[in-house]
Enzyme design. Structure first.
Site, PDB file in Angstrom:
ATOM      1  N   ASP A  10      65.851  -1.883  81.033  1.00 27.90           N
ATOM      2  CA  ASP A  10      66.266  -2.987  80.158  1.00 27.90           C
ATOM      3  C   ASP A  10      67.375  -2.433  79.274  1.00 27.90           C
ATOM      4  OD1 ASP A  10      66.139  -5.557  78.805  1.00 27.90           O
ATOM      5  OD2 ASP A  10      65.156  -4.542  77.154  1.00 27.90           O
ATOM      6  N   SER A  11      67.981  -3.317  78.480  1.00 25.91           N
ATOM      7  CA  SER A  11      69.011  -2.869  77.548  1.00 25.91           C
ATOM      8  C   SER A  11      68.392  -2.178  76.333  1.00 25.91           C
ATOM      9  CB  SER A  11      69.798  -4.083  77.063  1.00 25.91           C
ATOM     10  OG  SER A  11      68.913  -4.950  76.374  1.00 25.91           O
ATOM     11  N   TYR A  42      72.943  -6.388  76.017  1.00 24.57           N
ATOM     12  CA  TYR A  42      73.769  -6.802  77.150  1.00 24.57           C
ATOM     13  C   TYR A  42      74.260  -8.248  76.988  1.00 24.57           C
ATOM     14  CZ  TYR A  42      72.156  -2.888  80.214  1.00 24.57           C
ATOM     15  OH  TYR A  42      71.904  -1.677  80.802  1.00 24.57           O
ATOM     16  N   GLY A  43      73.477  -9.041  76.277  1.00 24.36           N
ATOM     17  CA  GLY A  43      73.722 -10.485  76.204  1.00 24.36           C
ATOM     18  C   GLY A  43      75.143 -10.918  75.867  1.00 24.36           C
ATOM     19  N   CYS A  73      64.892  -7.200  82.690  1.00 26.16           N
ATOM     20  CA  CYS A  73      65.937  -7.757  81.833  1.00 26.16           C
ATOM     21  C   CYS A  73      66.539  -8.940  82.579  1.00 26.16           C
ATOM     22  CB  CYS A  73      66.993  -6.689  81.592  1.00 26.16           C
ATOM     23  SG  CYS A  73      68.465  -7.282  80.756  1.00 26.16           S
ATOM     24  N   ASN A  74      66.524 -10.090  81.954  1.00 28.88           N
ATOM     25  CA  ASN A  74      67.075 -11.282  82.605  1.00 28.88           C
ATOM     26  C   ASN A  74      68.578 -11.177  82.795  1.00 28.88           C
ATOM     27  OD1 ASN A  74      64.867 -13.744  82.516  1.00 28.88           O
ATOM     28  ND2 ASN A  74      64.495 -12.184  80.982  1.00 28.88           N
ATOM     29  N   GLU A 151      65.473  -5.804  68.181  1.00 29.97           N
ATOM     30  CA  GLU A 151      65.899  -4.397  68.214  1.00 29.97           C
ATOM     31  C   GLU A 151      65.850  -3.773  66.811  1.00 29.97           C
ATOM     32  OE1 GLU A 151      66.630  -2.229  70.738  1.00 29.97           O
ATOM     33  OE2 GLU A 151      66.170  -3.725  72.267  1.00 29.97           O
ATOM     34  N   CYS A 183      64.337 -14.126  78.360  1.00 30.08           N
ATOM     35  CA  CYS A 183      64.844 -12.825  77.917  1.00 30.08           C
ATOM     36  C   CYS A 183      63.599 -12.019  77.595  1.00 30.08           C
ATOM     37  CB  CYS A 183      65.717 -12.978  76.674  1.00 30.08           C
ATOM     38  SG  CYS A 183      66.135 -11.394  75.890  1.00 30.08           S
ATOM     39  N   THR A 184      63.538 -10.794  78.110  1.00 30.72           N
ATOM     40  CA  THR A 184      62.296 -10.031  77.968  1.00 30.72           C
ATOM     41  C   THR A 184      62.036  -9.572  76.526  1.00 30.72           C
ATOM     42  OG1 THR A 184      63.480  -8.064  78.729  1.00 30.72           O
ATOM     43  CG2 THR A 184      62.217  -9.310  80.379  1.00 30.72           C
ATOM     44  N   HIS A 185      63.027  -9.717  75.671  1.00 31.59           N
ATOM     45  CA  HIS A 185      62.784  -9.425  74.246  1.00 31.59           C
ATOM     46  C   HIS A 185      61.973 -10.548  73.574  1.00 31.59           C
ATOM     47  CE1 HIS A 185      66.007  -6.456  74.684  1.00 31.59           C
ATOM     48  NE2 HIS A 185      65.773  -6.028  73.455  1.00 31.59           N
TER      49      HIS A 185
HETATM   50  N1  DGL Z   1      66.011  -8.151  77.408  1.00 28.55           N
HETATM   51  C1  DGL Z   1      67.195  -8.530  78.068  1.00 28.55           C
HETATM   52  C2  DGL Z   1      67.095  -9.834  78.793  1.00 28.55           C
HETATM   53  O1  DGL Z   1      66.022 -10.148  79.269  1.00 28.55           O
HETATM   54  C3  DGL Z   1      68.512  -8.215  77.452  1.00 28.55           C
HETATM   55  C4  DGL Z   1      68.795  -8.677  76.098  1.00 28.55           C
HETATM   56  C5  DGL Z   1      70.147  -8.145  75.666  1.00 28.55           C
HETATM   57  O2  DGL Z   1      70.382  -6.969  75.872  1.00 28.55           O
HETATM   58  O3  DGL Z   1      70.952  -8.911  75.145  1.00 28.55           O
HETATM   59  O4  DGL Z   1      68.056 -10.553  78.966  1.00 28.55           O
END
Ligand code: DGL
Length: 265
Positions: A10-11, A42-43, A73-74, A151, A183-185
């Site tokens: 993941d990021s 990453y978003g 990570c999506n 984060e 989003c996994t966050h």
């Molecule tokens: N957790 C990630 C996702 O599912 C990335 C979130 C990010 O880095 O912006 O998209």
């Protein structure tokens, strides 16, 4: 090979929500988790950049000798899935389709909201994945600030509640009965999100279904670690600020995280 760990990426800390389900459902498996904190979030990045970073991490995981990869990570799933399946010989599991599958079985009125990072929403990965399901209306919304809150370890409080209202009130007004946390966050913000959308909207995340996909892929390839093996070994690493990553990972995942190391990729 059956003793090799499962590589998860993941990021940052978001993929730990998927790691949690993998540890719960496949307790005999070892994992090697990498949070790309050097390049996350990453978003806000263009998909081509996300693709480059995610492939570099996956190349590292494969060189290390993992037996399967979970793109937890999506945003990275949207960016690399097709390439990754062609590039590696081992199973590659992603998180978009498992979430869609769950949402399709949960919705009763066929109105599904999907929230995710700007890159995920822009990619169209969710409407594409829902296209096979008839009679589902998909309403997407980018929630770019949520990842930054997570984060920072800020998962409750007035400020995040206010932002959640700004992002989500419109989806509620449009009558969705199911909300995909794309989003996994975001599962780390479940308390706030469910408070803001109310009890009538079901929240769906991909973690449990993704762990099921992983189980199935390992079973089919005869790669499951036999139960009764020696205890699994879990390794957590971050590409930058490992100490900060370790603190959050311990908070979110508990004692399975003993330490987090820094890895350069
Ligand atoms: N957790 C990630 C996702 O599912 C990335 C979130 C990010 O880095 O912006 O998209």
């Amino acid at each position: 090979m059956r003793d090799a760990p499962i590589g998860i990426l993941d990021s940052g800390v978001g993929g730990l929500t998927v790691a949690r389900s993998i540890i719960d459902q496949l307790p005999q498996e070892s994992i090697y988790y990498i949070g790309d904190t050097e390049h996350g979030p990453y978003g806000p990045r263009p998909l081509a950049e996300v693709r480059e970073y995610a492939l570099a991490i996956m190349d590292h995981l494969v060189a290390f000798g993992v037996k399967a990869i979970v793109i937890a990570c999506n945003t990275a799933s949207a960016a690399v899935l097709h390439d990754a399946r062609e590039r590696y010989q081992i199973p590659v599991i992603e998180v978009v389709r498992p979430a869609v599958r769950r949402a399709v079985s949960v919705t009763k009125n066929g109105k599904v909201g999907v929230i995710g990072t700007a890159a995920t929403i822009k990619s169209g990965a969710y409407p594409d994945a829902f296209a096979a399901a008839p009679n589902i209306e998909v309403i997407t919304k980018a929630c770019p600030m949520f990842v930054e809150f997570v984060e920072r370890g800020e998962t409750t409080g007035e400020e995040v509640i206010q932002i959640a209202h700004e992002y989500l009130d419109d989806l509620v007004e449009r009558g969705i009965d199911t909300l995909v946390l794309g989003c996994t966050h975001y599962p780390l913000l479940t308390a706030v999100i469910s408070y803001v959308v109310g009890p009538k909207i079901s929240l769906v995340s991909s973690a449990e279904e993704t762990a099921q996909d992983l189980f199935q892929a390992l079973l089919e390839k005869n790669l499951l670690r036999p139960s009764g093996s020696t205890p699994p070994i879990h390794v957590f690493a971050a590409t930058k600020n490992a100490a900060q990553f370790q603190e959050l990972a311990k908070r979110f995942l508990g004692p399975v995280v003993q330490s987090a190391t820094q890895v350069s990729i």
